[in-house]
Design a protein around this motif. Sequence first.
Motif, PDB file in Angstrom:
ATOM      1  N   LEU A  97       0.835  -1.195   0.000  1.00 56.21           N
ATOM      2  CA  LEU A  97       0.000   0.000   0.000  1.00 56.21           C
ATOM      3  C   LEU A  97       0.873   1.250   0.000  1.00 56.21           C
ATOM      4  N   PHE A  98       0.440   2.264  -0.759  1.00 58.76           N
ATOM      5  CA  PHE A  98       1.173   3.528  -0.866  1.00 58.76           C
ATOM      6  C   PHE A  98       0.217   4.685  -0.610  1.00 58.76           C
ATOM      7  N   ASP A  99       0.773   5.774  -0.132  1.00 61.60           N
ATOM      8  CA  ASP A  99       0.044   7.035   0.005  1.00 61.60           C
ATOM      9  C   ASP A  99       0.980   8.148  -0.448  1.00 61.60           C
ATOM     10  N   ASN A 100       0.785   8.583  -1.687  1.00 57.78           N
ATOM     11  CA  ASN A 100       1.685   9.583  -2.253  1.00 57.78           C
ATOM     12  C   ASN A 100       1.496  10.962  -1.627  1.00 57.78           C
ATOM     13  N   GLN A 101       0.363  11.196  -0.987  1.00 52.74           N
ATOM     14  CA  GLN A 101       0.103  12.515  -0.421  1.00 52.74           C
ATOM     15  C   GLN A 101       0.872  12.734   0.876  1.00 52.74           C
ATOM     16  N   SER A 102       0.758  11.785   1.814  1.00 50.15           N
ATOM     17  CA  SER A 102       1.405  11.945   3.115  1.00 50.15           C
ATOM     18  C   SER A 102       2.569  10.990   3.327  1.00 50.15           C
ATOM     19  N   GLY A 103       2.653   9.945   2.542  1.00 56.51           N
ATOM     20  CA  GLY A 103       3.709   8.963   2.731  1.00 56.51           C
ATOM     21  C   GLY A 103       3.458   8.000   3.863  1.00 56.51           C
ATOM     22  N   GLN A 104       2.311   8.125   4.545  1.00 60.95           N
ATOM     23  CA  GLN A 104       1.954   7.268   5.663  1.00 60.95           C
ATOM     24  C   GLN A 104       0.624   6.587   5.378  1.00 60.95           C
ATOM     25  N   ILE A 105       0.523   5.311   5.763  1.00 59.73           N
ATOM     26  CA  ILE A 105      -0.691   4.545   5.534  1.00 59.73           C
ATOM     27  C   ILE A 105      -1.637   4.749   6.715  1.00 59.73           C
ATOM     28  N   ASP A 106      -2.853   5.179   6.421  1.00 59.92           N
ATOM     29  CA  ASP A 106      -3.867   5.382   7.453  1.00 59.92           C
ATOM     30  C   ASP A 106      -4.576   4.051   7.682  1.00 59.92           C
ATOM     31  N   LEU A 107      -4.278   3.391   8.814  1.00 56.30           N
ATOM     32  CA  LEU A 107      -4.859   2.083   9.102  1.00 56.30           C
ATOM     33  C   LEU A 107      -6.319   2.165   9.511  1.00 56.30           C
ATOM     34  N   SER A 108      -6.819   3.348   9.843  1.00 56.57           N
ATOM     35  CA  SER A 108      -8.221   3.469  10.224  1.00 56.57           C
ATOM     36  C   SER A 108      -9.162   3.318   9.032  1.00 56.57           C
ATOM     37  N   LYS A 109      -8.646   3.383   7.819  1.00 52.71           N
ATOM     38  CA  LYS A 109      -9.481   3.243   6.629  1.00 52.71           C
ATOM     39  C   LYS A 109      -9.819   1.787   6.316  1.00 52.71           C
ATOM     40  N   TYR A 110      -9.142   0.839   6.950  1.00 51.40           N
ATOM     41  CA  TYR A 110      -9.314  -0.572   6.624  1.00 51.40           C
ATOM     42  C   TYR A 110     -10.048  -1.265   7.765  1.00 51.40           C
ATOM     43  N   SER A 111     -11.201  -1.840   7.425  1.00 53.30           N
ATOM     44  CA  SER A 111     -12.043  -2.467   8.422  1.00 53.30           C
ATOM     45  C   SER A 111     -11.610  -3.906   8.674  1.00 53.30           C
ATOM     46  N   LEU A 112     -12.094  -4.462   9.795  1.00 54.79           N
ATOM     47  CA  LEU A 112     -11.778  -5.847  10.152  1.00 54.79           C
ATOM     48  C   LEU A 112     -12.826  -6.843   9.667  1.00 54.79           C
ATOM     49  N   SER A 113     -13.862  -6.372   8.970  1.00 51.66           N
ATOM     50  CA  SER A 113     -14.943  -7.263   8.564  1.00 51.66           C
ATOM     51  C   SER A 113     -14.499  -8.310   7.556  1.00 51.66           C
ATOM     52  N   SER A 114     -13.483  -8.015   6.765  1.00 52.25           N
ATOM     53  CA  SER A 114     -13.028  -8.966   5.749  1.00 52.25           C
ATOM     54  C   SER A 114     -11.614  -9.480   6.014  1.00 52.25           C
ATOM     55  N   VAL A 115     -11.068  -9.230   7.198  1.00 57.26           N
ATOM     56  CA  VAL A 115      -9.690  -9.601   7.518  1.00 57.26           C
ATOM     57  C   VAL A 115      -9.674 -10.908   8.297  1.00 57.26           C
ATOM     58  N   SER A 116      -8.783 -11.811   7.910  1.00 60.85           N
ATOM     59  CA  SER A 116      -8.640 -13.095   8.605  1.00 60.85           C
ATOM     60  C   SER A 116      -7.454 -13.115   9.553  1.00 60.85           C
ATOM     61  N   SER A 117      -6.410 -12.338   9.273  1.00 64.03           N
ATOM     62  CA  SER A 117      -5.240 -12.346  10.155  1.00 64.03           C
ATOM     63  C   SER A 117      -4.411 -11.088   9.937  1.00 64.03           C
ATOM     64  N   LEU A 118      -3.705 -10.702  11.003  1.00 61.63           N
ATOM     65  CA  LEU A 118      -2.720  -9.623  10.975  1.00 61.63           C
ATOM     66  C   LEU A 118      -1.396 -10.200  11.448  1.00 61.63           C
ATOM     67  N   SER A 119      -0.346  -9.976  10.688  1.00 55.89           N
ATOM     68  CA  SER A 119       0.964 -10.502  11.062  1.00 55.89           C
ATOM     69  C   SER A 119       2.018  -9.421  10.896  1.00 55.89           C
ATOM     70  N   LEU A 120       2.929  -9.403  11.845  1.00 56.73           N
ATOM     71  CA  LEU A 120       4.029  -8.445  11.844  1.00 56.73           C
ATOM     72  C   LEU A 120       5.333  -9.204  11.685  1.00 56.73           C
ATOM     73  N   ALA A 121       6.150  -8.759  10.763  1.00 55.00           N
ATOM     74  CA  ALA A 121       7.449  -9.377  10.508  1.00 55.00           C
ATOM     75  C   ALA A 121       8.542  -8.361  10.740  1.00 55.00           C
ATOM     76  N   ASN A 122       9.466  -8.690  11.609  1.00 54.94           N
ATOM     77  CA  ASN A 122      10.643  -7.856  11.833  1.00 54.94           C
ATOM     78  C   ASN A 122      11.747  -8.269  10.881  1.00 54.94           C
ATOM     79  N   SER A 123      12.502  -7.300  10.430  1.00 55.52           N
ATOM     80  CA  SER A 123      13.562  -7.497   9.437  1.00 55.52           C
ATOM     81  C   SER A 123      12.956  -7.939   8.119  1.00 55.52           C
TER      82      SER A 123
END
Length: 221
Positions: A97-123
């Motif tokens: 995901l990209f945001d050319n205006q601010s360079g930061q992704i707004d996570l509040s725009k994405y709902s959890l109704s269609s999400v099955s998992s969230l995973s964080l990877a370091n490195s």
Amino acid sequence: MLIVCGSAFCQDTIKTKTLDSVVVKGKKLNVLEKAPSGDKINEKQLQTINSQNIGEAAKFLSGVTVKDYGGQGGIKTVSVRGLSSNHTSVLYDGVNLFDNQSGQIDLSKYSLSSVSSLSLANSQFTPTLPTATSLASANSLSIETKKPEFSLDKKIKEELSVGYGSFNLFTLNNYFASQITKKDILTAFFDLSNTDGKYPYKLHYGASQNYQTERLTRQNN
């Protein structure tokens, strides 16, 4: 000079032979989709978390700090282990995901109704087809959507949830999935969130407790 050959004298000398069919059997390869270190929230855990969007659910990942810029409707960015949001790539089903205006992704725009998992990877993150941006980022937040499974007698799945909270907060989430053919599946989701933000507060006229106070209601929030 013209040479004419009859069918009895000019026959094709190439012989043909029909081979028996061959059936190739094999096992599905397990593609490595996990980084050496990180954290993951599955679908069952997401159902127990009282969150309205991905920005609120990402707070439960270890090492993640979600910066909230203004409550309902405000932008929410992710910071991992003190690094800014520019050092964390956000992947939605493997798409960066990209945001050319601010360079930061707004996570509040994405709902959890269609999400099955969230995973964080370091490195380094190692999905099936990694992007150059995800490989260059210090951390990666991966969002995986639901993959519905249908039975022979049921080709449609639908989930509806309604919520109500403080200050007239109303939420409506609807997830729809339909199997058109054996290989084609149509999914759609609808999310609505509304609140007036009219919360009461006490206004003090002066620093001392003996001064007059007035109880007002926040407007235009």
